[in-house]
Design an enzyme around this catalytic site. Structure first.
Site, PDB file in Angstrom:
ATOM      1  N   ALA A 122       0.834  -1.207   0.000  1.00 20.01           N
ATOM      2  CA  ALA A 122       0.000   0.000   0.000  1.00 20.01           C
ATOM      3  C   ALA A 122       0.866   1.254   0.000  1.00 20.01           C
ATOM      4  CB  ALA A 122      -0.931  -0.008   1.213  1.00 20.01           C
ATOM      5  N   ASP A 123       1.932   1.260   0.796  1.00 18.89           N
ATOM      6  CA  ASP A 123       2.807   2.434   0.868  1.00 18.89           C
ATOM      7  C   ASP A 123       3.467   2.706  -0.487  1.00 18.89           C
ATOM      8  OD1 ASP A 123       2.110   2.238   3.483  1.00 18.89           O
ATOM      9  OD2 ASP A 123       4.092   1.732   4.234  1.00 18.89           O
TER      10      ASP A 123
END
Length: 247
Positions: A19-20
């Site tokens: 996600a990052d």
């Protein structure tokens, strides 16, 4: 996580901060788009990118299937939902992955494995629809064949036959791959404290303005002056903050 792993497993975490990383990439795309708009209109804008939406965006085809059917997608592990065989197989030394996506590829695949007159003629496996229906019977037969030799042996033969395939390498094998080294993706820089430091390069290669690698990872506080000066902190301010243990 609910879709990752084998069907009889619980949720499995993806091993990197997906996600990052994805939010960062989408943000860069947004910045580039905003810069183009600014060049054309002279106006800037805010960019709003969330970790949640960046993660959910990976659902693409899975999300499309849900919207079309209203059904919860099944957990399939490494199997392809619509193509057989299209999955990893354990060779003698490690895994490889094979994608036999058409009937023409299936015929060539059977030739490579030496099963054209046996498994290749079995009515259970003649078409992809047949193979889907008899996946549980076909997979063990192929696993037994692949286990007889090393992954590189099979991959070489499959690629010669133009069948999509590749080894599933461990991290150390990937990061020592001659292809990545030849592409300059493994970067080596000298660090003043610990000597040679290796890191991953930038996957974007530009013909006229290539990425350059000049500086090693910074030491703690190495760039305090460069960071604080544009914020209005002078040399005495930086010295005071350092003496007070703030930086």
């Amino acid at each position: 996580m609910a879709l990752t792993g084998e069907p009889d497993q619980g949720p499995v975490r993806y091993p990197i901060p997906l996600a990052d990383v994805t939010a960062g990439i989408y943000t860069v795309i947004g910045v580039l788009g905003a810069l183009l708009v600014r060049e054309r209109t002279g106006e800037g804008q805010f960019i709003d990118t969330s970790l949640l939406e960046s993660q959910v965006a990976w659902l693409t085809n899975v999300g499309g299937a849900y919207f079309a059917t209203g059904q919860r997608p099944p957990k399939l592990g490494n199997a392809h939902p619509n193509i057989v065989p299209y999955q990893p197989f354990r060779a003698r030394d490690k895994y490889l992955i094979v994608g036999v996506g058409t009937e023409r590829l299936w015929a060539r695949f059977c030739e490579v494995l030496g099963i054209a007159e046996t498994i290749g003629r079995d009515p259970r496996f003649l078409t992809n629809r047949d193979r889907l229906a008899h996946r549980a019977e076909l997979t063990p037969l192929l696993e037994a064949i692949f286990a007889q030799d090393d992954a590189d042996h099979w991959v070489e033969k499959l690629l010669v036959a133009e069948i999509p395939s590749g080894p599933i390498n461990y991290v150390d094998q990937t990061l020592n791959d001659p292809h990545l080294k030849a592409r300059g993706f493994i970067v080596e820089l000298e660090h003043p404290l610990i000597g040679t430091v290796k890191s991953l390069g930038n996957p974007v290669n530009l013909s006229q303005t290539p990425v350059t690698y000049r500086l090693p990872p910074p030491r703690l506080g190495e760039h305090n002056v460069e960071v604080l000066s544009p914020l209005g902190y002078g040399p005495e301010d930086v010295k005071r903050l350092r003496n007070e243990g703030v930086i």
